[in-house]
Scaffold this motif. Structure first.
Motif, PDB file in Angstrom:
ATOM      1  N   SER A 118       0.842  -1.212   0.000  1.00 32.61           N
ATOM      2  CA  SER A 118       0.000   0.000   0.000  1.00 32.61           C
ATOM      3  C   SER A 118       0.871   1.254   0.000  1.00 32.61           C
ATOM      4  O   SER A 118       0.559   2.234  -0.679  1.00 32.61           O
ATOM      5  CB  SER A 118      -0.947   0.004   1.202  1.00 32.61           C
ATOM      6  N   ILE A 119       1.974   1.226   0.742  1.00 26.10           N
ATOM      7  CA  ILE A 119       2.875   2.386   0.807  1.00 26.10           C
ATOM      8  C   ILE A 119       3.466   2.674  -0.575  1.00 26.10           C
ATOM      9  O   ILE A 119       3.529   3.831  -1.016  1.00 26.10           O
ATOM     10  CB  ILE A 119       3.997   2.156   1.838  1.00 26.10           C
ATOM     11  N   LYS A 120       3.889   1.632  -1.287  1.00 22.37           N
ATOM     12  CA  LYS A 120       4.455   1.812  -2.627  1.00 22.37           C
ATOM     13  C   LYS A 120       3.416   2.397  -3.586  1.00 22.37           C
ATOM     14  O   LYS A 120       3.715   3.288  -4.383  1.00 22.37           O
ATOM     15  CB  LYS A 120       4.968   0.468  -3.163  1.00 22.37           C
TER      16      LYS A 120
ATOM     17  N   ILE B  19      -7.509  10.850   4.032  1.00 21.82           N
ATOM     18  CA  ILE B  19      -6.541   9.771   3.776  1.00 21.82           C
ATOM     19  C   ILE B  19      -6.604   8.715   4.874  1.00 21.82           C
ATOM     20  O   ILE B  19      -5.719   7.872   4.990  1.00 21.82           O
ATOM     21  CB  ILE B  19      -5.112  10.341   3.676  1.00 21.82           C
ATOM     22  N   GLU B  20      -7.664   8.758   5.680  1.00 19.74           N
ATOM     23  CA  GLU B  20      -7.806   7.847   6.811  1.00 19.74           C
ATOM     24  C   GLU B  20      -8.321   6.475   6.388  1.00 19.74           C
ATOM     25  O   GLU B  20      -9.052   6.349   5.397  1.00 19.74           O
ATOM     26  CB  GLU B  20      -8.792   8.430   7.834  1.00 19.74           C
TER      27      GLU B  20
ATOM     28  N   THR C 242       2.049   5.776   6.681  1.00 16.85           N
ATOM     29  CA  THR C 242       1.141   6.229   5.622  1.00 16.85           C
ATOM     30  C   THR C 242       1.111   7.746   5.556  1.00 16.85           C
ATOM     31  O   THR C 242       1.149   8.343   4.479  1.00 16.85           O
ATOM     32  CB  THR C 242      -0.275   5.671   5.858  1.00 16.85           C
ATOM     33  N   GLN C 243       1.056   8.382   6.727  1.00 14.89           N
ATOM     34  CA  GLN C 243       1.088   9.848   6.769  1.00 14.89           C
ATOM     35  C   GLN C 243       2.355  10.370   6.106  1.00 14.89           C
ATOM     36  O   GLN C 243       2.314  11.317   5.316  1.00 14.89           O
ATOM     37  CB  GLN C 243       1.028  10.340   8.212  1.00 14.89           C
TER      38      GLN C 243
ATOM     39  N   SER D 226      -4.232  16.224   7.310  1.00 16.59           N
ATOM     40  CA  SER D 226      -4.960  15.772   8.494  1.00 16.59           C
ATOM     41  C   SER D 226      -4.867  14.244   8.561  1.00 16.59           C
ATOM     42  O   SER D 226      -5.321  13.559   7.662  1.00 16.59           O
ATOM     43  CB  SER D 226      -6.422  16.203   8.409  1.00 16.59           C
ATOM     44  N   LYS D 227      -4.230  13.740   9.605  1.00 18.42           N
ATOM     45  CA  LYS D 227      -4.107  12.284   9.771  1.00 18.42           C
ATOM     46  C   LYS D 227      -4.056  11.949  11.252  1.00 18.42           C
ATOM     47  O   LYS D 227      -3.282  12.546  11.999  1.00 18.42           O
ATOM     48  CB  LYS D 227      -2.828  11.786   9.093  1.00 18.42           C
TER      49      LYS D 227
END
Length: 212
Positions: free
Chosen positions: A37-39, A120-121, A172-173, A185-186
């Motif tokens: 997911s990060i990639k 982005i949550e 992720t943030q 906002s995270k």
């Protein structure tokens, strides 16, 4: 106020952002917070940012740069330096219509209205109760209901905010913030009983990853 008007027109800040990231990952069968997911998120937000900066540079060619634009200082920005050579060359040639272009707002109301995940949550939960002017009612997340298995469970790529490790939230943030010119906002969800030392660790991870 006159001062606000002058500042806005001199900089022409824009806050382009997103919502529905968590739903998108579910549709791709990718678990929020994983390396995969990060990639993907890194490439996704890089693409969005690159296109927005190209568009602003093209607008500058047509309408002129924001009044306080200083080419040499702007090109020395660490944020601009990470953009592709194509984008940097276009900015150098044309200037920029806007001093900043990307931000990530929480979009709580809008996300709920559009029936998707907010900002982005990750989803906070796949079913919950909500108190509103219409009363107290149960909310079900459509994409989760569609994927629910016979025993009531979900596929393993379905993950809610409290299922994630705090580190997953921070990582992720960090990758999204890399491509966010303003702020984002995270939240970082932690279990009850989280200690001061554990909290310190999360701040250090965020610092090491370049979070604001």
């Amino acid at each position: 106020f006159k001062e606000n008007e002058e500042n806005q027109k001199n900089e022409r800040r824009v806050g382009g952002g997103t919502l529905g990231l968590a739903e998108l990952l579910l549709k791709l069968r990718t678990r929020y917070g994983t390396e995969d997911s990060i990639k993907f998120i890194d490439k996704l937000y890089w693409t969005i940012t690159e296109e927005m900066y190209l568009a602003s540079a093209e607008l500058a060619r047509e309408k002129g740069s924001f009044p306080k634009y200083n080419r040499e200082k702007f090109m020395q920005s660490e944020f601009v330096k990470q953009l592709s050579k194509e984008v940097q060359d276009t900015i150098y040639k044309n200037g920029m219509r806007n001093v900043t272009l990307t931000t990530q707002a929480p979009t709580g109301t809008v996300g709920s209205m559009l029936n998707t995940s907010t900002g982005i949550e990750p989803y906070y939960a796949f079913e919950y109760y909500q108190q509103s002017r219409l009363g107290f009612h149960k909310v079900l997340i459509p994409i989760a209901e569609e994927a629910k298995q016979e025993d009531g469970s979900f596929p393993n790529y379905f993950v809610a905010a409290m299922d994630l490790k705090p580190e997953d939230h921070v990582r992720t943030q960090a990758v999204i913030q890399k491509w966010t010119a303003s702020s984002l906002s995270k939240t970082v969800k932690v279990p009850s009983g989280f200690t001061v030392e554990e909290t310190k660790k999360i701040y250090v991870i965020g610092y090491d990853l370049g979070c604001k």
